[in-house]
Design an enzyme around this catalytic site. Sequence first.
Site, mmCIF file in Angstrom:
data_model
loop_
_atom_site.group_PDB
_atom_site.id
_atom_site.type_symbol
_atom_site.label_atom_id
_atom_site.label_comp_id
_atom_site.label_asym_id
_atom_site.label_seq_id
_atom_site.Cartn_x
_atom_site.Cartn_y
_atom_site.Cartn_z
ATOM 1 N N MET A 30 36.071 57.047 37.334
ATOM 2 C CA MET A 30 36.578 58.150 38.151
ATOM 3 C C MET A 30 38.114 58.166 38.113
ATOM 4 O O MET A 30 38.754 58.805 38.945
ATOM 5 C CB MET A 30 36.071 58.037 39.585
ATOM 6 C CG MET A 30 34.536 58.072 39.652
ATOM 7 S SD MET A 30 33.871 58.645 41.219
ATOM 8 C CE MET A 30 34.571 57.485 42.349
ATOM 9 N N GLY A 36 41.191 46.512 36.148
ATOM 10 C CA GLY A 36 39.733 46.409 36.080
ATOM 11 C C GLY A 36 39.175 47.405 35.065
ATOM 12 O O GLY A 36 38.429 47.034 34.149
ATOM 13 N N HIS A 37 39.584 48.684 35.207
ATOM 14 C CA HIS A 37 39.126 49.703 34.242
ATOM 15 C C HIS A 37 39.563 49.338 32.816
ATOM 16 O O HIS A 37 38.792 49.460 31.870
ATOM 17 C CB HIS A 37 39.766 51.058 34.550
ATOM 18 C CG HIS A 37 39.376 51.661 35.856
ATOM 19 N ND1 HIS A 37 40.246 51.767 36.915
ATOM 20 C CD2 HIS A 37 38.201 52.210 36.273
ATOM 21 C CE1 HIS A 37 39.637 52.362 37.927
ATOM 22 N NE2 HIS A 37 38.396 52.635 37.576
ATOM 23 N N GLY A 147 31.851 47.675 35.763
ATOM 24 C CA GLY A 147 32.419 46.520 36.440
ATOM 25 C C GLY A 147 31.424 45.923 37.428
ATOM 26 O O GLY A 147 30.621 46.637 38.030
ATOM 27 N N GLN A 148 31.521 44.612 37.613
ATOM 28 C CA GLN A 148 30.603 43.943 38.543
ATOM 29 C C GLN A 148 31.050 44.057 39.999
ATOM 30 O O GLN A 148 30.361 43.592 40.894
ATOM 31 C CB GLN A 148 30.456 42.460 38.155
ATOM 32 C CG GLN A 148 29.654 42.279 36.883
ATOM 33 C CD GLN A 148 29.629 40.851 36.392
ATOM 34 O OE1 GLN A 148 30.479 40.049 36.773
ATOM 35 N NE2 GLN A 148 28.694 40.533 35.532
HETATM 36 O O1 PAF Z 1 32.034 53.261 39.266
HETATM 37 C C1 PAF Z 1 32.477 54.428 39.192
HETATM 38 O O2 PAF Z 1 33.662 54.675 38.996
HETATM 39 C C2 PAF Z 1 31.504 55.594 39.360
HETATM 40 O O3 PAF Z 1 30.542 55.307 40.298
HETATM 41 C C3 PAF Z 1 30.878 56.042 38.030
HETATM 42 C C4 PAF Z 1 30.014 54.951 37.418
HETATM 43 C C5 PAF Z 1 31.957 56.446 37.046
HETATM 44 C C6 PAF Z 1 29.974 57.254 38.256
HETATM 45 O O4 PAF Z 1 30.677 58.334 38.748
#
Ligand code: PAF
Length: 285
Positions: A30, A36-37, A147-148
Site C-alpha cells: 500500500m 520492511g517493504h 512481511g511477517q
Molecule cells: O500488507 C499490505 O500492505 C496490504 O494488506 C496488502 C497485502 C498490500 C493488500 O492490500
Amino acid sequence: LQMIKDKGSFQQICRVWRFSGLKTALVPTMGYFHQGHLSLMSYAKSAADKCIVSLFVNPTQFGPNEDLEAYPRDHERDAEAAERAGADLLFIPEHGDVYAPDHATWIEVPPLSAHLCGKSRPTHFRGVATIVAKLFNLATPSLAVFGQKDWQQLAIIKKMVRDLDMAVQVVGRPIIREEDGLAMSSRNAYLTPEERKAAPMLHQGLLEAQRLVERGVVQAREIIRGVSEFYAENLPQGELDYLELVDPDRIEPVQKVENQALLATAMRLGRARLIDNLLLSGTRA
Ligand code: PAF
C-alpha cells in the site's frame, strides 16, 4: 523501473514475462515504503527474474472509521526507493480501475479471520484476500512476498492459495525493525515524538514473553498476564486491543507454548494502531 497505471497493460506485461519462461515475484503493498517493504523487494529480486510491485491503498480492507483517507502517500519517493531496491515494474492503479462499481465477489477465510485483528476489524481480511486474489490474477506471479509483521494476513493468504489451488508460491519474510526494536510500519508516521519514544516497549513486551518461556513458563494465561503487566508498567499510554497466544498456522488460541506458538498483539497508541508478533519456541528436545 517501469511504472504503470492501466490494469490491462499491467496484466499484459506480466503475462508476457511469465509465459516467456521468466520467474516473476509480486510484492503487493500500500506504499509509503520503509525498509520492511524494500527488504521484500530485494528478496523478490533475488528469488526471481522480475520483481513486480503493486502500490494500491485498498479501500475494501479499511473499516468505516479507519484511516483510509489519512493513510500516508508519497508515490514519487516510493518509485525512487522501489527502483533502488531492484523493482522492475511498479503498478499504481486508480481505484475505479481496480473495483468496478458493481463489484460483488469476495473471498473470505472465516476460521482464520475470526481471531486477532479480525475481531476489531471484521471486514478487513475479506478486503485483503479479495485484493490479493485480484492482484494474483492480474500479475500471475510465480511467487508473492509478504512481511511477517502481518502474520495473520500471511496465514490467510497461504490458506486461500491452498484452498483455491492458486499457482503462486507464498513467501513470508521476517519483520524489519528500527534500531530500538519498533517494527517498521507506514503507520508509525502517525506517532508523536513522545509516542514514538515509548513505542518500542510493544516489542520489549514480546521479548519479555520469550524470557518467561525460557524460564519454563509456558502456560498462555501466565505469559499473557506477565506481558500485560509489563505493558501496564512500561507503556501505560497504550490501549491494548489484543494480546494472544495462537497457533501460527490456524491462528486459533492455544493454552500453552508447545513447539511453536505465536504471541501476537495490537495496541492503540495515540492515532496509531500498532501490531507486532513473536514466534515463541517451547519445549526443546
Ligand atoms: O500488507 C499490505 O500492505 C496490504 O494488506 C496488502 C497485502 C498490500 C493488500 O492490500
